[in-house]
Motif scaffolding. Structure first.
Motif, short mmCIF file in Angstrom:
data_model
loop_
_atom_site.label_atom_id
_atom_site.label_comp_id
_atom_site.label_asym_id
_atom_site.label_seq_id
_atom_site.Cartn_x
_atom_site.Cartn_y
_atom_site.Cartn_z
N CYS A 1 -6.25 -1.93 0.28
CA CYS A 1 -5.13 -1.98 1.31
C CYS A 1 -6.02 -2.73 2.52
CB CYS A 1 -4.80 -1.04 1.86
SG CYS A 1 -3.69 -1.18 3.30
N CYS B 1 -5.96 0.58 5.51
CA CYS B 1 -6.16 1.02 5.69
C CYS B 1 -7.35 1.64 4.32
CB CYS B 1 -5.59 2.56 5.11
SG CYS B 1 -4.66 2.41 4.02
N CYS C 1 0.60 -0.59 0.12
CA CYS C 1 0.18 -0.05 0.49
C CYS C 1 0.88 1.61 -0.16
CB CYS C 1 -0.57 0.02 1.50
SG CYS C 1 -1.77 1.09 1.70
N CYS D 1 -0.14 3.57 3.34
CA CYS D 1 0.34 3.19 4.55
C CYS D 1 1.62 1.82 4.71
CB CYS D 1 -0.50 2.37 5.14
SG CYS D 1 -1.02 0.54 4.81
ZN LIG Z 1 -2.80 0.86 3.76
#
Ligand SMILES: [Zn+2]
Length: 135
Positions: free
Chosen positions: A43, A46, A29, A32
């Motif tokens: 993801c 998140c 990702c 994050c």
């Molecule tokens: Zn993420």
């Protein structure tokens, strides 16, 4: 007996394309930095959809294993019993791969041992990823 040949979908096609080049990829990702496999549209941490492919170093450890003795998959029947190891990726132990651990006797998969990815050529010339003891 022929091995089960995976059928890539839109999400997993880049992963399988990389396997053909002897590379093991997972998603990362960009929001994050979470790594994840198998590939998903977003993801898992998140929910961002800004995912890119990350080449791993192909190193892991055997977490656990099971043995298939009574599968109803006819093309795997003659291969039984079949070790099915759960391998955690060293870069992120939350990521698991499953492998038959070629070269290990049934019921004797070395739990905890360091392993590395290997690539086996199938009869049609395509490659699949498997795991073996680190050399
Ligand atoms: Zn993420």
């Amino acid at each position: 007996m022929p091995k089960l040949i995976p059928v890539p979908d839109e999400l997993s096609q880049p992963f399988w394309d990389a396997v053909q080049q002897r590379k093991l990829l997972v998603q990362r990702c960009t929001a994050c930095s979470t790594l994840q496999y198998p590939p998903k549209a977003a993801c898992q941490e998140c929910n961002a959809t800004t995912l890119e492919w990350h080449e791993t170093d192909g190193k892991g450890h055997v977490l656990e294993f099971v043995v298939l003795q009574d599968t109803h998959l006819p093309f795997r029947g003659p291969d039984q019993p079949i070790n099915l190891a759960i391998v955690t990726l060293d870069e992120d132990p939350r990521i698991n791969f499953f492998s038959n651990m070629p070269g290990e006797e049934p019921f004797k998969v070395p739990v905890g041992v360091a392993v590395e990815v290997m690539f086996e050529e199938l009869t049609d010339g395509s490659l699949i990823h498997e795991w073996r003891r680190a050399q």
